[in-house]
Design a protein around this motif. Sequence first.
Motif, short mmCIF file in Angstrom:
data_model
loop_
_atom_site.label_atom_id
_atom_site.label_comp_id
_atom_site.label_asym_id
_atom_site.label_seq_id
_atom_site.Cartn_x
_atom_site.Cartn_y
_atom_site.Cartn_z
N GLN B 67 0.84 -1.21 0.00
CA GLN B 67 0.00 0.00 0.00
C GLN B 67 0.87 1.25 0.00
OE1 GLN B 67 -2.48 -1.04 3.47
NE2 GLN B 67 -4.01 0.26 2.47
N ALA B 68 1.96 1.22 0.79
CA ALA B 68 2.84 2.39 0.89
C ALA B 68 3.43 2.70 -0.49
CB ALA B 68 3.94 2.12 1.90
N LEU B 69 3.84 1.65 -1.21
CA LEU B 69 4.41 1.87 -2.54
C LEU B 69 3.34 2.39 -3.51
CD1 LEU B 69 6.74 -1.25 -2.75
CD2 LEU B 69 7.46 1.14 -2.66
N ASP B 70 2.12 1.86 -3.39
CA ASP B 70 1.03 2.34 -4.26
C ASP B 70 0.72 3.81 -3.99
OD1 ASP B 70 0.69 0.03 -5.65
OD2 ASP B 70 -0.92 -0.75 -4.38
N MET B 71 0.74 4.16 -2.71
CA MET B 71 0.49 5.55 -2.34
C MET B 71 1.55 6.45 -2.97
SD MET B 71 0.55 6.96 1.55
CE MET B 71 1.35 8.54 1.83
N ALA B 72 2.80 6.00 -2.95
CA ALA B 72 3.88 6.79 -3.55
C ALA B 72 3.72 6.84 -5.07
CB ALA B 72 5.23 6.19 -3.17
N ARG B 74 1.04 7.07 -6.65
CA ARG B 74 0.04 8.11 -6.93
C ARG B 74 0.59 9.50 -6.66
NH1 ARG B 74 -5.03 6.41 -7.67
NH2 ARG B 74 -5.64 8.56 -7.37
N GLY B 75 1.81 9.56 -6.11
CA GLY B 75 2.41 10.86 -5.84
C GLY B 75 2.01 11.44 -4.50
N ASP B 76 1.50 10.60 -3.59
CA ASP B 76 1.02 11.11 -2.31
C ASP B 76 2.08 11.05 -1.20
OD1 ASP B 76 -1.46 11.79 -3.34
OD2 ASP B 76 -2.19 9.73 -3.14
N ALA B 77 3.31 10.70 -1.56
CA ALA B 77 4.38 10.70 -0.56
C ALA B 77 5.65 11.23 -1.21
CB ALA B 77 4.61 9.28 -0.04
N ASP B 78 6.59 11.72 -0.36
CA ASP B 78 7.87 12.19 -0.87
C ASP B 78 8.93 11.09 -0.76
OD1 ASP B 78 6.82 14.86 -1.22
OD2 ASP B 78 6.87 15.02 0.97
N VAL B 79 8.77 10.28 0.28
CA VAL B 79 9.76 9.23 0.55
C VAL B 79 9.01 7.96 0.92
CG1 VAL B 79 11.57 8.50 2.16
CG2 VAL B 79 11.51 10.88 1.36
N VAL B 80 9.52 6.79 0.47
CA VAL B 80 8.98 5.53 0.99
C VAL B 80 10.06 4.83 1.80
CG1 VAL B 80 7.09 4.93 -0.54
CG2 VAL B 80 9.41 4.54 -1.29
N PHE B 81 9.66 4.21 2.88
CA PHE B 81 10.59 3.57 3.80
C PHE B 81 9.97 2.23 4.15
CE2 PHE B 81 12.95 4.31 8.11
CZ PHE B 81 13.79 3.25 7.81
N VAL B 82 10.36 1.16 3.41
CA VAL B 82 9.62 -0.10 3.49
C VAL B 82 10.55 -1.31 3.54
CG1 VAL B 82 7.55 0.82 2.39
CG2 VAL B 82 9.40 -0.05 0.98
N HIS B 83 9.98 -2.50 3.51
CA HIS B 83 10.82 -3.70 3.61
C HIS B 83 10.32 -4.83 2.72
CE1 HIS B 83 8.14 -5.98 6.52
NE2 HIS B 83 7.65 -4.77 6.59
N ASP B 84 10.53 -4.68 1.43
CA ASP B 84 10.26 -5.78 0.51
C ASP B 84 11.10 -5.51 -0.73
OD1 ASP B 84 9.37 -7.65 -1.27
OD2 ASP B 84 7.24 -7.20 -1.02
N GLN B 85 12.32 -6.07 -0.71
CA GLN B 85 13.31 -5.71 -1.72
C GLN B 85 12.79 -5.89 -3.15
OE1 GLN B 85 17.18 -7.19 -0.85
NE2 GLN B 85 18.09 -6.41 -2.72
N ALA B 86 12.13 -7.01 -3.40
CA ALA B 86 11.65 -7.27 -4.76
C ALA B 86 10.67 -6.17 -5.21
CB ALA B 86 10.98 -8.64 -4.82
N ALA B 87 9.72 -5.83 -4.31
CA ALA B 87 8.73 -4.81 -4.65
C ALA B 87 9.38 -3.45 -4.81
CB ALA B 87 7.65 -4.77 -3.57
N GLU B 88 10.38 -3.18 -3.98
CA GLU B 88 11.07 -1.88 -4.05
C GLU B 88 11.81 -1.75 -5.38
OE1 GLU B 88 13.48 -1.41 -0.38
OE2 GLU B 88 11.91 -2.63 0.53
N LYS B 90 11.11 -3.23 -8.15
CA LYS B 90 10.11 -3.07 -9.21
C LYS B 90 9.67 -1.60 -9.29
CE LYS B 90 5.68 -5.06 -10.68
NZ LYS B 90 4.48 -4.51 -10.03
N PHE B 91 9.50 -1.01 -8.12
CA PHE B 91 9.08 0.40 -8.00
C PHE B 91 10.10 1.31 -8.70
CE2 PHE B 91 9.04 4.36 -5.40
CZ PHE B 91 7.69 4.69 -5.47
#
Lengths: 231, 273, 234
Positions: B67-72, B74-88, B90-91
Motif C-alpha cells: 500500500q505504501a508503494l502504491d500511495m507513492a 500516486r504521488g502522495d508521498a515524498d519518501v517511501v521507507f519499506v521492507h520488501d526488496q523485490a517490490a522496491e 520493481k518500483f
Amino acid sequence: MGLGMTWLVLDRLGLTESGVCIINDVTLKVGAGRTAILGPNGAGKSTLLRLMHGLLRPSDGCQHWPQAFTQGMVFQRPVMLRTTALANVEYGLKLRGVNPHDRRQRAVEALVRVGLPAIADRPARRLSGGEQQRVALARAWALEPQVLFLDEPTASLDPASSREVERIIREIAASGTRIVMTTHNLGQARRIAEEVIFIDSGRVLEQSPVEEFFTRPRHAAAQRFLEEETP
Amino acid sequence: MTSRRSFLAAFYTTLLLVATGTQAQERFITVASTTSTEQSGLFGHLLPAFTKASGIKVRVVALGTGQALDMARRGDADVVFVHDQAAEEKFIVEGYGVKRQEVMYNDFVLIGPKPDPARAAGKDILESLRRIEAAKAPFVSRGDKSGTHAAELRYWKTAGVDLNTRKGLWYRDTGSGMGPALNTAASMNAYILADRGTWLAFKNRGELGIVVEGETRLFNQYGVILVNPARHPHVKQAGGQKFIDWLVSAAGQKMIAEYKIDGEQLFFPNAGR
Amino acid sequence: MGEIATSLVLAGELVATGDERLAAIVMLSLQVSFSATLIACLIGMPLGALLAVGRFPGRRALIVLFNGLMGLPPVVVGLLVYLLLSRAGPLGPFGLLFTPAAMIIAQTVLIVPIVAALARQTIEDEWREYREQLRSLGASRLRSAMTLLWDGRFSLTTSGLAGFGRAIAEVGAVMIVGGNIDGVTRVMTTTIALETSKGDLPLALALGLILIAVVLAVNTAAFVLRQWAEKRWG
C-alpha cells in the motif's frame, strides 16, 4: 339589508378528493360585506372557504373575481412563528416587500388595533390562545386585505377571548374589508354577518340576508339545522 | 430579526476560523512507511532528532509495504521507507523511485502458542512451516500485500508447500495489519509470522511466544527511496533527500541502533554496508 | 471484566493528569467533526428543506436516495475522497491529502445525507402545520423553505447532532484521507484503532470511553440549550 356589488362568482364549483365529493356543484354570487357560511359539521364549510381563498384547487367549475382583490385568511388555530409577536405581524408585510421602517410602523399599529401593544416583544408561541388569535388577526389586518376569510376564528377560545376577537372582526369589517367567515356559533353569525350561506353535504342550499335566514329559513335542512342548534 | 443576523454572523465567523485553522502550513515531508516501523515506536524515537537537526517535520503514513508503494506511485508521498526488496526494485524500474538505499534490518520471528501443538519450535523456519501445515495447526496470515506477507509467501514457497492446493481452514487469511493480525492470532492461539519490532511492542500476547528466531533466512531488510520528482513534480526533493541522507548518516544510524524496548535492540543499522 | 475495570481507571487517570497529547487529539477530533457538521448543516439543511417543501420532478427519487445514503460506508467515502484529493486525482494540485481539511471533506460527504434526510423529516412535519398559513400570506415555496428552516432551528439541532455523532465516531474515512499522522491528523478514533493494533486493549478502550464522554457532553450541552430555547420561544 343592502347587498353591495358582486365581488366573487362561483360557477358550478366542485371538489372531489380520492373519490369522495366534498363540494358539489356550487354556484353563487357573493356581494355582501359580511358573510357567514353556516352548516352542520362536515358540511364542507372550511373547504368552501379554502376554495374561495385559493388554498384548494377545484376539481370542477371555476371561480371569478370581477376585480382583483387582495386577500387574507385567519385560521381556527393560529400558526405563530417562533419569534416575537411583532415579528410575526411584520412577517406578512415583509413578504409583500414593505420596507423595514414602514413595516415596523404598520405592525405596531396593527397590534395596537387588536389591543396588544404590550406584548409586542414577547415570544408569540408563549402567548395564550386568545392572544395568539389576536396576533394572527393583526398579521392579516396589517396587510389591509380587501377580503378577509376567517375559519372558525373563535372555536378554540374561551368566551372572553371570543368576545374580543368578535370585536376585532367587526372593526376590520368597519375599516372596509369584506369578511367571509365560517362559524358554528349562531349568535356570532347573527351579530357579525349581514348575509348567510347555508351549506349541507357539500351543496349550497340557501343564501339569504341574515335576519331572513334566522327568522324564515327557506330550506327544510336549514330549518332542521336551526332547530337543532338553537338551545 | 437581529437575532437571525447575529446567528448567521457567528456561523460564518466559526467557518472562517475553521478554514484558517487548517491552512497553517509548515515545512514538512510525507513519508509512506510500514506499520512495523510506526507501531514498534521507532519513528517516535527517530523523528524528533531529525526535526531538531533539520527543521523539517516528518509526517508518517503507516501502511503495509504494498500500500505504501502504491500511495507513492500516486504521488502522495515524498519518501517511501519499506521492507520488501523485490517490490522496491520493481518500483524503481517502473520509474517511480530515484534510488533504493538500504538503511537497517530487523528480523522476522515465528510466533505460536507456547504448548506448540505442531512441534514447530526449532532453528529452521522452512521445516517449522512444513510441520504446521502437516498438523493443520491454525496459522494467521497478514494477507495484505505487506512486506511481512510477501516474506511469509516466499517462505511457504521455498518450503515446498503449495498454498493454492494445501490451504484449508487452518490457514486464516486476515487481510489486516501486523497488530490486528497478532490480536487475531492471540485470540485463536495460532501461529503467525511477525517482525520482531512489532512483536516486542505488542502487548496483548495471551498464550503466544516466539517459536523460531535468529535464522539467517528471517533477515528483514529495510530500504528507503525518494519518490521520483520527474514523475511527480510536487515531490519535496530537497527535504526528502535530507531525510534519506540523515537516515544513512552516522548520526541517524546511531539513533537506530540506540532504540530499544525492554533493553532489547529492535533494528540493526546497515547502511552502505 | 478485569480489563474493562483497568480501562476505566486508565481513562480516569488520563483525564485527571491532563495528558497534553490526549488533549490535542481530542481537540483535533472536535475541530474536524464540528467543522464537518457545520458545513454539512449549511449544505444539508437547505437541501432537506427544499426536498420537504419543493415540488419538482425526481423529488421522491432524491428523498429515497438521501435516505439510502445515510448508510454510506465510511471506508467507501474515504476511498472516494482519497482518489479525488490524491496527487494523481482531479483535486490533487491543492495538496489537501493527509491534512485535517481532507478529513473535514470526507466527514462532510459522509454526513450531508444524514443531515439532509433528517432535516427533511423535521421540515416536512412543520410544513404540514404551516403550509396554509404561509401560502395565505403569499410566501413562495422557496421563501417558505427559508422560513421553516429558521422556525425549526431548535428541532433541527437533532439532525445536526446526528451528523456530528456519526462524524466523530467514524474511523474508516479519516484513516484513509488523514493517514493517522501523529500530531497532524491523528484523531480519537484513529488513535483507538492504532492502540488496538498495538495490542494495548486497555488503553484503546480507555480512549473509547473518553470519546463517548466527549460525545455525551456535546449532546448534553445541545439538549440543555434546546430545552432553554424551546421554553423561551415555544
